[in-house]
Motif scaffolding. Structure first.
Motif, PDB file in Angstrom:
ATOM      1  N   SER A  35       0.848  -1.199   0.000  1.00 37.02           N
ATOM      2  CA  SER A  35       0.000   0.000   0.000  1.00 37.02           C
ATOM      3  C   SER A  35       0.876   1.240   0.000  1.00 37.02           C
ATOM      4  N   SER A  44       3.578   4.026   3.110  1.00 38.89           N
ATOM      5  CA  SER A  44       4.032   3.131   4.175  1.00 38.89           C
ATOM      6  C   SER A  44       5.405   3.524   4.711  1.00 38.89           C
ATOM      7  N   ASP A  57      -1.509  -0.488  10.879  1.00 39.32           N
ATOM      8  CA  ASP A  57      -2.952  -0.286  10.885  1.00 39.32           C
ATOM      9  C   ASP A  57      -3.637  -1.414  10.119  1.00 39.32           C
ATOM     10  N   GLU A  58      -4.927  -1.446  10.212  1.00 36.02           N
ATOM     11  CA  GLU A  58      -5.691  -2.535   9.603  1.00 36.02           C
ATOM     12  C   GLU A  58      -5.573  -2.541   8.086  1.00 36.02           C
ATOM     13  N   MET A  59      -5.578  -1.341   7.464  1.00 42.30           N
ATOM     14  CA  MET A  59      -5.533  -1.257   6.006  1.00 42.30           C
ATOM     15  C   MET A  59      -4.211  -1.799   5.471  1.00 42.30           C
ATOM     16  N   TYR A  85      -4.239  -5.568   5.685  1.00 51.26           N
ATOM     17  CA  TYR A  85      -5.204  -6.131   4.738  1.00 51.26           C
ATOM     18  C   TYR A  85      -4.646  -6.149   3.321  1.00 51.26           C
ATOM     19  N   LYS A  86      -4.114  -5.007   2.863  1.00 52.16           N
ATOM     20  CA  LYS A  86      -3.602  -4.936   1.490  1.00 52.16           C
ATOM     21  C   LYS A  86      -2.375  -5.822   1.305  1.00 52.16           C
TER      22      LYS A  86
END
Length: 388
Positions: free
Chosen positions: A139, A142, A285-287, A290-291
């Motif tokens: 993502s 970062s 973080d969650e995002m 996830y990615k």
């Protein structure tokens, strides 16, 4: 133990200030230089003298020495801007090029690096040959480039010979670095030469150092950023692979750190495939989790066409971790190898310089370096106090 270097240049006025600077600086403990300004004395010494750790000199001196067949010693020519290089019948393959007129610390660092390739490789824990290390992210935002450049700096500070290769479409390292890039041939010209040489069947003869510039802030070499975005947009996965293979085959670098762009780009796929180790940078973080998980799932699936064992060569660096207490949700296949702290001072102006001189952040980078090499981390190299 100091490195023994033979310097051969025509001007005595070039030699004297260089030796004076070495004698009165920290390089006095690292370098022993035997200098020559006369061709006949230099060639006679090289015939019978003890082999030095490296030879550096004007093109004419180096050519005369190479006729004698002692090219097993690392060597470099001192190039003048617009000046004479090797003659048409003398190949520069196997040697390096160093700008003759530059800041003395940068000049001496380049000379010392010729010796450090041999001195540190066997003790580095990197294994045989040049390590290709890819720094990737699933993502945006970062901090991938911050991590890549700090890795380059810390490996360089450990005495390893490092090349920082930025394959982003828009090279964001310019936000951190403000060197004088010079007017020599850069990555655009190198890509052209690779293609032309490949068509002729002798791509391996390209001398990579001619196109590289020295980054003193990172203790490594790199390419001048490509100014025309279109040039990078046209760079294919095959082009990226050939470039990485050329850098690895040069033999002058212990480690090549490859900073990628978007993970969905062709070039990033080549990095995942070719690099022996990978560092995935993700936000705390969650995002980010996830990615990263989705991309890993894609690249490890049979339909992706990816032949490399990503799981076996991947490390995970969690960035922006607050107080070393990660908020990462659990995710199969993603276990943090290192936590890189959130640094509040990076919100201040001149973030670029601060990002390369944070002792707290560099402790995490040192831990990551130790995992990569399999060796205990050294004390962080830093230029300032933390302000967070």
């Amino acid at each position: 133990m100091a490195a023994n270097i033979v310097l051969a240049v025509r001007e005595t006025q070039y030699i004297e200030p260089l030796l004076h600077y070495i004698h009165h600086s920290e390089y006095g403990e690292m370098l022993n230089i035997k200098a020559f300004s006369r061709m006949d004395i230099f060639t006679e010494y090289m015939k019978g003298g003890e082999a030095p750790d490296a030879v550096v000199g004007d093109p004419a001196f180096i050519e005369a020495w190479l006729v004698g067949g002692r090219a097993a010693v690392p060597w470099a020519i001192l190039e003048e801007a617009g000046g004479a290089a090797f003659t048409e019948n003398q190949s520069a393959a196997g040697g390096k090029r160093i700008a003759k007129y530059q800041a003395l610390p940068a000049l001496l660092s380049s000379m010392l690096q010729l010796c450090e390739v041999q001195r540190h490789r066997t003790a580095s824990g990197l294994g045989e040959g040049t390590l290709l290390l890819g720094v990737v992210s699933g993502s945006g935002s970062s901090g991938k480039t911050t991590v890549a450049m700090n890795l380059a700096k810390q490996f360089g500070c450990q005495g390893l010979s490092v090349f920082y290769l930025n394959l982003e479409t828009v090279n964001s390292s310019g936000l951190f670095l403000h060197p004088s890039w010079g007017n020599g041939p850069g990555l655009e010209r190198l890509l052209y030469e690779i293609q032309a040489s490949k068509d002729k069947g002798h791509a391996s003869e390209i001398g990579i150092r001619r196109y590289a510039v020295r980054l003193d802030a990172l203790h490594c070499d790199t390419f001048r950023p490509v100014s025309n975005v279109k040039e990078m947009l046209q760079m294919s996965a095959g082009d990226a692979q050939e470039l990485m293979e050329l850098l690895a085959g040069d033999g002058g670098y212990d480690i090549v750190i490859v900073d990628t762009g978007s993970i969905g780009e062709e070039r990033a796929g080549a990095v995942l495939q070719c690099c022996r180790r990978l560092v995935w940078v993700l936000r705390d973080d969650e995002m980010g989790v996830y990615k990263t998980g989705k991309w890993l799932s894609h690249f490890t699936s049979p339909h992706s066409g990816m032949k490399a064992d990503l799981s076996g060569k991947s490390l995970f660096a969690v960035n922006f971790a607050r107080e070393n207490a990660p908020q990462l949700p659990s995710s199969e296949g993603i276990e943090p190898d290192v936590l890189l702290p959130y640094i509040s001072s990076w919100n201040l102006p001149n973030r670029g310089e601060l990002s390369l001189n944070s002792p707290l952040f560099q402790r995490g980078i040192q831990k990551l370096c130790g995992i990569i090499t399999g060796m205990p981390p050294l004390k962080p190299q830093s230029g300032g106090e933390e302000n967070s």
